[in-house]
Design an enzyme around this catalytic site. Structure first.
Site, PDB file in Angstrom:
ATOM      1  N   HIS A   1       0.845  -1.204   0.000  1.00 29.51           N
ATOM      2  CA  HIS A   1       0.000   0.000   0.000  1.00 29.51           C
ATOM      3  C   HIS A   1       0.882   1.257   0.000  1.00 29.51           C
ATOM      4  O   HIS A   1       0.693   2.167  -0.809  1.00 29.51           O
ATOM      5  CB  HIS A   1      -0.909  -0.028   1.228  1.00 29.51           C
ATOM      6  CG  HIS A   1      -1.738   1.213   1.416  1.00 29.51           C
ATOM      7  ND1 HIS A   1      -3.077   1.286   1.092  1.00 29.51           N
ATOM      8  CD2 HIS A   1      -1.414   2.447   1.894  1.00 29.51           C
ATOM      9  CE1 HIS A   1      -3.529   2.495   1.357  1.00 29.51           C
ATOM     10  NE2 HIS A   1      -2.538   3.230   1.854  1.00 29.51           N
ATOM     11  N   GLU A   2       1.854   1.280   0.903  1.00 28.35           N
ATOM     12  CA  GLU A   2       2.700   2.486   1.019  1.00 28.35           C
ATOM     13  C   GLU A   2       3.526   2.723  -0.245  1.00 28.35           C
ATOM     14  O   GLU A   2       3.705   3.860  -0.660  1.00 28.35           O
ATOM     15  CB  GLU A   2       3.619   2.375   2.241  1.00 28.35           C
ATOM     16  CG  GLU A   2       2.902   2.391   3.578  1.00 28.35           C
ATOM     17  CD  GLU A   2       1.949   3.557   3.752  1.00 28.35           C
ATOM     18  OE1 GLU A   2       2.207   4.639   3.211  1.00 28.35           O
ATOM     19  OE2 GLU A   2       0.917   3.370   4.426  1.00 28.35           O
TER      20      GLU A   2
ATOM     21  N   HIS B   1      -5.132   7.703  -2.038  1.00 22.54           N
ATOM     22  CA  HIS B   1      -6.130   6.728  -1.596  1.00 22.54           C
ATOM     23  C   HIS B   1      -7.259   6.590  -2.607  1.00 22.54           C
ATOM     24  O   HIS B   1      -7.675   7.562  -3.223  1.00 22.54           O
ATOM     25  CB  HIS B   1      -6.705   7.134  -0.235  1.00 22.54           C
ATOM     26  CG  HIS B   1      -5.739   6.875   0.874  1.00 22.54           C
ATOM     27  ND1 HIS B   1      -5.648   7.659   1.990  1.00 22.54           N
ATOM     28  CD2 HIS B   1      -4.811   5.901   1.029  1.00 22.54           C
ATOM     29  CE1 HIS B   1      -4.712   7.178   2.790  1.00 22.54           C
ATOM     30  NE2 HIS B   1      -4.182   6.117   2.221  1.00 22.54           N
TER      31      HIS B   1
ATOM     32  N   HIS C   1       1.738   4.709  -2.657  1.00 21.42           N
ATOM     33  CA  HIS C   1       1.875   6.162  -2.437  1.00 21.42           C
ATOM     34  C   HIS C   1       3.240   6.645  -2.939  1.00 21.42           C
ATOM     35  O   HIS C   1       3.344   7.702  -3.565  1.00 21.42           O
ATOM     36  CB  HIS C   1       1.772   6.492  -0.946  1.00 21.42           C
ATOM     37  CG  HIS C   1       0.410   6.271  -0.364  1.00 21.42           C
ATOM     38  ND1 HIS C   1      -0.739   6.727  -0.965  1.00 21.42           N
ATOM     39  CD2 HIS C   1       0.007   5.654   0.785  1.00 21.42           C
ATOM     40  CE1 HIS C   1      -1.786   6.403  -0.221  1.00 21.42           C
ATOM     41  NE2 HIS C   1      -1.360   5.745   0.845  1.00 21.42           N
TER      42      HIS C   1
END
Lengths: 77, 366
Positions: B119-120, B129, B123
């Protein structure tokens, strides 16, 4: 379970705003508890604009986010 | 999906990363494996490559730290914020920090480092998101095994970097779209005045005080339930919701799982040849619960906890006009609502006839 507010979209927009102008890095929340990180950044922003410092994404704060900004350096870049 | 403001992305496809320190929660080799696998996930759907550096400055600097860790964005102790990452850019751009106050694992308990890292890194590569529940870039952690990207995540990252010309991957199934005219439901039940509609790995929650239905992964709310469910009903007298999946059933009291479950559906008195229940509905006035399976239905007496004699009976004969099979059913004030494929049949239980037929998703304000 508690009823969530209907501000999911507003929260996402606020997150974008704060990441752009207040260096809020995007992160992942755990399953069990919300975080006060967004609140801290909101307080910073509200203090800058002389708004009432609540740490909450109230209508006045959100309206301020929608105003055009001019001459403010973009921290994110 | 959302990309970062002004579509920040890395100018080249050959990126470097460095693991600056390790968490004591896991073996060093397991941390290295989780990080490498997380990068591989993104590399599998883009032309990006990730090379590990052991010294110096890498594009993506990875560290574990607690509370104030020198970037003016303190962590908040256990739970809450798990990790954060900076959008692509020089200096701190791309850097990824994990909250050391969390318990990091390579399993399904606590917080799986591989999933959070993936997930990170989303980014760190320029994704924000997503508002699609079930996507990896949804802002709340939920554990699920297998390849973590959904079609939504893949569309997002490929908008920035394009596809990987050499590899095809199978994404996680997309979240259902509530206004898809062909939408059908797996199961529907009331729950203390709310309506819960199950579809694939997700459920919609309709609450009288919520303007819009809320879509959530089943696993996020009830990790002990199976990935998908077949049928569900509420017995408001017992303040219990029973959920069926395959030959097992679970029970909820409010949003809490009831102890002593799962049980086999055959405990209700169903024959062993019944391997799944398509739909279930409780009729408070009679105290009966109707269990639909294939083209037949059974009647279960909640007061005596026995199956009524004379069943199964053909759905088509006793509920004329709704067809042969049912996906889901709910009861409200003398009216049964049957769902089959993308249709909803409003059936008067008293006058024994269909009153109206509408699209199934009209219940979701579509």
């Amino acid at each position: 379970v508690p009823i969530p507010g209907d501000e999911t979209d507003e929260r996402l927009q606020a997150e974008k705003y704060l990441s752009r102008f207040y260096n809020l890095p995007a992160g992942l929340l755990g399953a069990r508890k919300s975080s006060d990180v967004l609140q801290t950044k909101l307080k910073e922003m509200q203090a800058f604009f002389n708004l009432k410092v609540t740490g909450k994404l109230d209508a006045e704060t959100f309206d301020t986010m929608k105003l055009p900004r001019c001459g403010v350096p973009d921290v994110g870049e | 999906y959302n990309v970062s403001p002004r579509k920040l992305k890395w100018p080249n496809n050959n990126l470097t990363f460095r693991i600056e320190n390790f968490t004591p929660d896991m073996k060093k080799a397991d941390v290295e494996r989780a990080i490498r696998q997380a990068f591989n996930v993104w590399a599998s759907v883009t032309p990006l490559t990730f090379k590990r550096l052991h010294s110096g400055i890498a594009d993506i600097m990875i560290s574990f730290a607690a509370r104030d860790h020198g970037d003016f964005n303190s962590f908040d102790g256990p739970n809450g914020l798990l990790a954060h990452a900076y959008a692509p850019g020089k200096g701190i751009g791309g850097d990824t920090h994990f909250d050391e106050d969390e318990n990091w694992t390579k399993e399904s308990n606590d917080y799986n480092l591989f999933l959070v890292a993936t997930h990170e890194f989303g980014h760190a590569l320029g994704l924000e998101h997503s508002r699609e529940a079930g996507s990896l870039m949804f802002p709340t952690y939920s554990y699920s095994p297998g390849f973590p990207l959904s079609e939504d995540d893949i569309d997002g990252i490929q908008e920035l970097y394009g596809p990987n010309p050499n590899r095809k991957v199978k994404p996680k199934p997309d979240a259902p779209k509530k206004c898809d005219p062909m939408l059908s439901f797996d199961a529907i039940t009331e729950l203390r005045g709310e309506t819960i509609l199950f579809k694939d790995r997700f459920y919609w929650r309709i609450h009288p005080q919520m303007p819009e239905p809320e879509l959530t992964l089943i696993r996020s709310t009830w990790p002990a339930l199976p990935k998908e469910v077949d049928a569900a009903y509420e017995n408001s007298d017992k303040d219990m919701v029973v959920i069926f999946s395959g030959i097992k059933m679970w029970a909820l009291s409010g949003y809490d799982m009831v102890e002593g479950y799962p049980k086999y559906i055959h405990k209700l008195g169903l024959p062993k040849k019944v391997r799944e229940i398509d739909a279930a509905v409780h009729i408070p006035e009679t105290g009966k619960t109707l269990l639909f399976t294939d083209e037949q239905y059974w009647s279960y007496d909640e007061r005596t906890s026995t199956m009524d004699v004379g069943f199964p009976r053909a759905i088509e004969l006793d509920f004329p006009g709704i067809g042969k099979e049912v996906d889901a059913a709910v009861y409200d004030s003398g009216t049964l609502y049957f769902f089959h494929d993308y249709m909803r049949f409003e059936y008067s239980y008293r006058s024994r006839k269909v009153i109206s037929i509408v699209r199934a998703n009209s219940i979701l304000n579509c």
